[in-house]
Enzyme design. Sequence first.
Site, PDB file in Angstrom:
ATOM      1  N   ASP A  71      -9.320  16.833 -16.943  1.00  0.00           N
ATOM      2  CA  ASP A  71      -9.578  15.430 -17.241  1.00  0.00           C
ATOM      3  C   ASP A  71      -9.398  15.275 -18.744  1.00  0.00           C
ATOM      4  OD1 ASP A  71     -10.671  12.904 -17.826  1.00  0.00           O
ATOM      5  OD2 ASP A  71     -11.981  12.974 -16.078  1.00  0.00           O
ATOM      6  N   LYS A  80      -9.761   3.530 -19.790  1.00  0.00           N
ATOM      7  CA  LYS A  80     -10.226   3.773 -21.154  1.00  0.00           C
ATOM      8  C   LYS A  80      -9.090   3.528 -22.151  1.00  0.00           C
ATOM      9  CE  LYS A  80     -13.761   4.851 -18.658  1.00  0.00           C
ATOM     10  NZ  LYS A  80     -14.129   6.172 -18.220  1.00  0.00           N
ATOM     11  N   ARG A 124       0.834  -1.206   0.000  1.00  0.00           N
ATOM     12  CA  ARG A 124       0.000   0.000   0.000  1.00  0.00           C
ATOM     13  C   ARG A 124       0.871   1.260   0.000  1.00  0.00           C
ATOM     14  NH1 ARG A 124      -2.003   2.344   4.224  1.00  0.00           N
ATOM     15  NH2 ARG A 124      -2.228   0.464   5.469  1.00  0.00           N
ATOM     16  N   TYR A 165     -17.533  14.220 -16.696  1.00  0.00           N
ATOM     17  CA  TYR A 165     -17.917  12.816 -16.507  1.00  0.00           C
ATOM     18  C   TYR A 165     -18.968  12.669 -15.394  1.00  0.00           C
ATOM     19  CZ  TYR A 165     -17.544   7.899 -15.233  1.00  0.00           C
ATOM     20  OH  TYR A 165     -17.835   6.602 -14.938  1.00  0.00           O
TER      21      TYR A 165
HETATM   22  C1  LIG Z   1     -14.576   6.779 -17.050  1.00  0.00           C
HETATM   23  C2  LIG Z   1     -14.199   8.151 -16.756  1.00  0.00           C
HETATM   24  C3  LIG Z   1     -13.820   8.537 -15.466  1.00  0.00           C
HETATM   25  C4  LIG Z   1     -13.858   7.593 -14.294  1.00  0.00           C
HETATM   26  O1  LIG Z   1     -12.905   6.580 -14.417  1.00  0.00           O
HETATM   27  P1  LIG Z   1     -13.080   5.120 -13.784  1.00  0.00           P
HETATM   28  O2  LIG Z   1     -11.804   4.453 -14.204  1.00  0.00           O
HETATM   29  O3  LIG Z   1     -14.315   4.523 -14.365  1.00  0.00           O
HETATM   30  O4  LIG Z   1     -13.186   5.277 -12.315  1.00  0.00           O
HETATM   31  C5  LIG Z   1     -13.405   9.837 -15.267  1.00  0.00           C
HETATM   32  N1  LIG Z   1     -13.401  10.733 -16.285  1.00  0.00           N
HETATM   33  C6  LIG Z   1     -13.760  10.393 -17.527  1.00  0.00           C
HETATM   34  C7  LIG Z   1     -13.734  11.427 -18.621  1.00  0.00           C
HETATM   35  C8  LIG Z   1     -14.183   9.100 -17.805  1.00  0.00           C
HETATM   36  O5  LIG Z   1     -14.576   8.789 -19.048  1.00  0.00           O
END
Ligand SMILES: *Cc1c(COP(=O)(O)O)cnc(C)c1O
Length: 385
Positions: free
Chosen positions: A175, A200, A57, A110
């Site tokens: 983001d 993603k 951790r 998101y």
């Molecule tokens: C999917 C997504 C998230 C969240 O990510 P997770 O890996 O599902 O927790 C945050 N921002 C964007 C733009 C996303 O598409």
Amino acid sequence: MKNRKTTCVHAGNSKKRLLPKIDFSTLSPITNLSDAISDITELNTGGHAQNGSIYSRLHNDTVAQFEIAFANVEGAEASVAFASGMAAITALILDAGQRGAHVLACRPIYGGTDALLSSQLLGTNIQWVTTDEISKNIRPETALIMIETPANPTGSLVDIAKVVSRCEDIPVSVDSTFATPYLQNPLKFGARYAVHSATKFIGGHSDVLAGVIACSEADAKHLRKIRIMTGANLHPLSAYLLQRGLQTLHLRVEAAQANAKIIAANLSRHRSVDRVYYPDEKDPLIGVNAQMRGTGSMIAFELSGGFEQAQKIMQTVDCIVPAVSLGSVESLIQHPAGLTHRNVSKEARKSTGITPGLLRLSVGVEAVEDLWVDLERSLRVSATI
Ligand SMILES: *Cc1c(COP(=O)(O)O)cnc(C)c1O
């Protein structure tokens, strides 16, 4: 400075070994207590251990390897990896909360981020603003300004440099999940953090849940400290898979983008489609030397047949997979209002174009003719009901 493609392939390589070792152990034997005490002191403040990792951790070598590789690709000093994109965003907000209790954010964003901020679960007050309203809403206790570009789900673009210029010295987080570090590097435009759901495009094969934030080493220290305290660590196998994903990021992004341009153009000519959301190649924010080096592979479109037609399309696609998430090799289609942005307030959904007739398509790397045949057929059969 190497070409970005070369960096993707070689970012994680060392002279000593080609591939990172996967270290699954949760602990390492302590051979010298004094050394261990100095290591744990260093790790607990977000620094690096000299002698060993002590407990996973606190530190894991495989994860640290991926972080170096990712920072390289993003052109950052450091990066910190988390168990998911939301775990990364949580750490960012918790860190901001130590500086002040006020966060400004721009919609659309998101759905999970929207819901987390709106819930005020993490003790920070959220104020939703447009980019033009940022300056006049900055308060002494404003600790973070959060934007997303291209934004999920409609792909709307935000001018990062312009936002940064309006934020005084308050950190801006971007983001950048939709763009990937191959197409966009927010830190170059003055952002303090480049945030990614690595679930993603970085993983790219729908088999890893992860988040990563690229930033300065000083900021990384804060984030690592929070990761240790909250236990939001990335699993070493996931780190390995992400590093493998990085090696083909440029190929996947280029192939998906080439497909997406064709699909977006076809959709915009289709009589069942009222509106297509896809970045305009002529937008000043897009270009080789602009904020984003391409248009990406995320498309959203508004159906003339509304929710009924959206539902029917989700049921009749054959090659395209009806599923949430994005950025994978396979094409994915989903319904933002019903799924990914379900817990965004109704008014916010409405004002940002997340209507019952909106579908979001993450274009994959299949042959584009197969994708279009599938989508065209689905649009046709769904329009007859
Ligand atoms: C999917 C997504 C998230 C969240 O990510 P997770 O890996 O599902 O927790 C945050 N921002 C964007 C733009 C996303 O598409």
